[in-house]
Design a protein around this motif. Structure first.
Motif, PDB file in Angstrom:
ATOM      1  N   THR A   1       0.842  -1.203   0.000  1.00 47.12           N
ATOM      2  CA  THR A   1       0.000   0.000   0.000  1.00 47.12           C
ATOM      3  C   THR A   1       0.870   1.244   0.000  1.00 47.12           C
ATOM      4  OG1 THR A   1      -1.466  -1.266   1.408  1.00 47.12           O
ATOM      5  CG2 THR A   1      -1.959   1.075   1.155  1.00 47.12           C
ATOM      6  N   LEU A   2       1.891   1.232   0.871  1.00 50.10           N
ATOM      7  CA  LEU A   2       2.800   2.370   0.960  1.00 50.10           C
ATOM      8  C   LEU A   2       3.455   2.656  -0.377  1.00 50.10           C
ATOM      9  CD1 LEU A   2       4.711   2.084   4.336  1.00 50.10           C
ATOM     10  CD2 LEU A   2       3.241   3.896   3.512  1.00 50.10           C
TER      11      LEU A   2
ATOM     12  N   GLY B   1       4.237   5.816  -5.058  1.00 52.27           N
ATOM     13  CA  GLY B   1       4.357   5.844  -6.515  1.00 52.27           C
ATOM     14  C   GLY B   1       3.372   6.808  -7.134  1.00 52.27           C
ATOM     15  N   LEU B   2       2.112   6.654  -6.779  1.00 57.20           N
ATOM     16  CA  LEU B   2       1.058   7.492  -7.353  1.00 57.20           C
ATOM     17  C   LEU B   2       1.295   8.957  -6.996  1.00 57.20           C
ATOM     18  CD1 LEU B   2      -1.625   7.174  -8.887  1.00 57.20           C
ATOM     19  CD2 LEU B   2      -2.767   7.327  -6.686  1.00 57.20           C
TER      20      LEU B   2
ATOM     21  N   VAL C   1       2.945  14.483  -8.275  1.00 56.69           N
ATOM     22  CA  VAL C   1       3.784  15.632  -7.933  1.00 56.69           C
ATOM     23  C   VAL C   1       4.696  15.981  -9.112  1.00 56.69           C
ATOM     24  CG1 VAL C   1       5.731  16.347  -6.516  1.00 56.69           C
ATOM     25  CG2 VAL C   1       3.739  15.323  -5.439  1.00 56.69           C
ATOM     26  N   LEU C   2       5.307  14.953  -9.687  1.00 55.86           N
ATOM     27  CA  LEU C   2       6.202  15.206 -10.823  1.00 55.86           C
ATOM     28  C   LEU C   2       5.442  15.817 -11.986  1.00 55.86           C
ATOM     29  CD1 LEU C   2       8.719  12.260 -10.959  1.00 55.86           C
ATOM     30  CD2 LEU C   2       9.141  14.678 -10.575  1.00 55.86           C
ATOM     31  N   MET C   3       4.255  15.291 -12.263  1.00 56.25           N
ATOM     32  CA  MET C   3       3.447  15.837 -13.357  1.00 56.25           C
ATOM     33  C   MET C   3       3.174  17.315 -13.116  1.00 56.25           C
ATOM     34  SD  MET C   3       3.284  13.579 -15.451  1.00 56.25           S
ATOM     35  CE  MET C   3       2.147  13.909 -16.741  1.00 56.25           C
TER      36      MET C   3
ATOM     37  N   ILE D   1       9.027  20.042  -0.453  1.00 55.99           N
ATOM     38  CA  ILE D   1       7.832  20.371   0.345  1.00 55.99           C
ATOM     39  C   ILE D   1       6.712  19.378   0.064  1.00 55.99           C
ATOM     40  CG2 ILE D   1       6.017  22.091   0.678  1.00 55.99           C
ATOM     41  CD1 ILE D   1       8.146  24.232   0.165  1.00 55.99           C
ATOM     42  N   PHE D   2       6.493  19.115  -1.234  1.00 58.02           N
ATOM     43  CA  PHE D   2       5.445  18.171  -1.619  1.00 58.02           C
ATOM     44  C   PHE D   2       5.688  16.805  -0.987  1.00 58.02           C
ATOM     45  CE2 PHE D   2       4.154  20.668  -5.511  1.00 58.02           C
ATOM     46  CZ  PHE D   2       2.850  20.803  -5.105  1.00 58.02           C
ATOM     47  N   MET D   3       6.941  16.360  -1.051  1.00 63.36           N
ATOM     48  CA  MET D   3       7.249  15.041  -0.536  1.00 63.36           C
ATOM     49  C   MET D   3       7.043  15.002   0.974  1.00 63.36           C
ATOM     50  SD  MET D   3       7.326  13.305  -2.850  1.00 63.36           S
ATOM     51  CE  MET D   3       7.930  11.963  -3.778  1.00 63.36           C
TER      52      MET D   3
END
Lengths: 398, 112
Positions: free
Chosen positions: A18-19, A24-25, A30-32, A166-168
């Motif tokens: 799940t993690l 991944g998703l 975030v990259l997109m 920050i996103f991560m």
């Protein structure tokens, strides 16, 4: 709560899956977003730069057109193209044929555009109303110093990196937030299973040892039968208990591997299970070669054999037979039961899968078999025919 | 018989020798009497029609159907000399004359 605590129910693995999926998703999204943002920013920076350069280029273009006008009027006397060291230029007629050019590379000119960059130069196209010397398009070109380009990239990397961080960080916080109720539930369940398992041991052992102490010859037929049934029930509970302990604890403890006499252990386990088979009137047929040895933890080998035998009884028909054969490097256990279809065989190794919802047991049996087999590099194969029974082959040292 | 051949040859060589092509024989001859030179007309056409294809097409149209509306000449010129008479050249001769006219005054390869 440490990770090793959440193994009893096998959630540790699914939690990790799940993690990983979540990460991944999340990272993908975030990259997109960052890539999209960067692209827009880059384009804006470029447009901004072109807007600034455009004023300059328009000036040059006017100057060039003035020069062309003079040249057009005095062409019979004077034929020098209006040049300037600040820019290069070219003129094209209405059919896009080049009339004259001082451009670096006249190949890349795009007359349908207004201003653009190509190959390290900025080109500006102006469409004339009066075609001096037949010129419909003037192209004015200056070098692209690429300052804006480097700056845009630096900003993208810098701010993009900060944003990514920050996103991560936000992602990790979010994930913990979402997972903590799940983790608590798992923890609770885990403790519960361990405690109950532990509590089960004492009463079951007490029942079993007390039944053994009863002198069955002194009992009348009816009571003896009842006692036997009690024993069957207690043994079944005992096997389940051992499977649970194995899943909850044992396979995490270092194995006590030693040279184990498989033949002797197998005989002992068959004796133990015979009594369980009796209620279904199941006959055991054995072909056991004595003295077969294997370097393995005997407790684990016992779990493997127990589960195979238990399945052979559980999924057998009333009055059926269980064939057990042991040769050096091979153990075969065959039943005359309900059998499985191909895809059921694959599924069978998955935990909590029951062949037939009517049959008892926890359905964790084959999963334990698979776990032990993979630990000791045993090769487990199942051959089965629906309605005719299954045959399990365990091979080693091949 | 021989005489005729010689005469024809002589006429031909005379024409060739004086470099008289269809453009010079027809256009230049008549235009010599005009105050505006043919190259000025040419640059007017260039200014308005830009490319070789379009200039030649416009010239062909005008020479075959001279009209006041289509003319690029000044009012004074048209007042004084009237519209240019409709060309009596055949299509092929006209094409040749215009090609020569274009080659004579075109700017391609002349800019330095």
């Amino acid at each position: 709560m440490s990770a090793s605590n959440v193994t009893a129910t096998g959630i540790n693995r699914s939690e990790r899956i799940t993690l990983i999926r979540f990460i991944g998703l999340y990272s993908f999204l975030v990259l997109m977003i960052l890539i999209l943002g960067s692209t827009i920013y880059f384009k804006l920076q470029k447009d901004l730069m072109l807007q600034t350069k455009r004023l300059e280029l328009e000036e040059y273009s006017k100057e060039l057109i003035d020069g062309l006008k003079l040249l057009h009027i005095y062409f019979d006397r004077y034929r020098t193209y209006p040049r300037n060291s600040l820019y290069r230029s070219a003129i094209y007629d209405a059919d896009h044929v080049q009339i004259f050019s001082t451009l670096k590379d006249p190949q890349g000119v795009q007359l349908d555009k207004v201003i653009y960059t190509t190959d390290g130069v900025i080109q500006y196209i102006h469409v004339l109303d009066s075609y001096y010397l037949g010129t419909k398009y003037t192209v004015v070109e200056i070098d692209d110093d690429k300052v804006w380009f480097k700056e845009a990239w630096r900003n993208i990397l810098l701010y993009g990196g900060v944003l990514l961080f920050i996103f991560m960080a936000a992602g990790v916080v979010l994930m913990r937030l979402f997972l903590s109720p799940m983790r608590e539930a798992i923890h609770l369940l885990d403790r519960f299973i361990k405690d109950t398992t532990h509590e089960l041991n004492t009463p079951v052992s007490a029942i079993l040892s007390n039944i053994e102490m009863i002198d069955q010859k002194r009992l009348d037929e009816k009571t003896a039968r009842k006692i036997r049934r009690i024993e069957i029930g207690a043994r079944t509970i005992s096997t389940i208990y051992q499977d649970l302990t194995y899943l909850a604890l044992d396979h995490q403890i270092v194995s006590e591997d030693r040279d184990t006499d498989v033949s002797a252990l197998l005989k002992e386990r068959i004796e133990y299970f015979k009594i369980l088979g009796e209620s279904k009137k199941i006959t055991f047929k054995t072909d056991i070669q004595p003295g077969v040895k294997l370097f393995i933890d005997p407790a684990k080998l016992a779990r493997l054999i127990d589960n195979l035998l238990s399945n052979a009884i559980k999924y057998n028909r009333r009055g059926g037979t269980v064939y057990i054969a042991l040769h050096p490097k091979e153990l075969v256990i065959k039943d005359t039961g309900i059998g499985m279809e191909k895809k059921e065989i694959a599924e069978a190794f998955k935990r909590y899968k029951r062949f037939k919802s009517g049959a008892g047991g926890f359905g964790i049996g084959l999963n334990i078999v698979a776990m032990i087999a993979s630990e000791y590099n045993l090769d487990v194969k199942i051959e089965s025919k629906k309605g005719q029974g299954s045959e399990v082959f365990v091979k080693w040292d091949v | 018989m021989g005489r005729i051949a010689v005469t024809i040859l002589l006429i031909f060589s005379a024409l060739q020798g004086s470099g008289m092509n269809i453009y010079e024989r027809n256009c230049v001859k008549c235009h010599e009497n005009l105050p505006v030179s043919l190259d000025k007309f040419f640059f007017n056409y260039l200014l308005k029609y830009s490319s070789e294809r379009q200039v030649k097409q416009a010239l062909r149209n005008y020479l075959k159907h001279p009209r006041r509306k289509a003319s690029l000449a000044t009012e004074e010129l048209l007042e004084r000399y009237g519209i240019m008479p409709k060309s009596n050249l055949s299509d092929e001769e006209l094409r040749k004359a215009i090609d020569i006219y274009w080659d004579k005054y075109k700017v391609f390869g002349k800019i330095e």
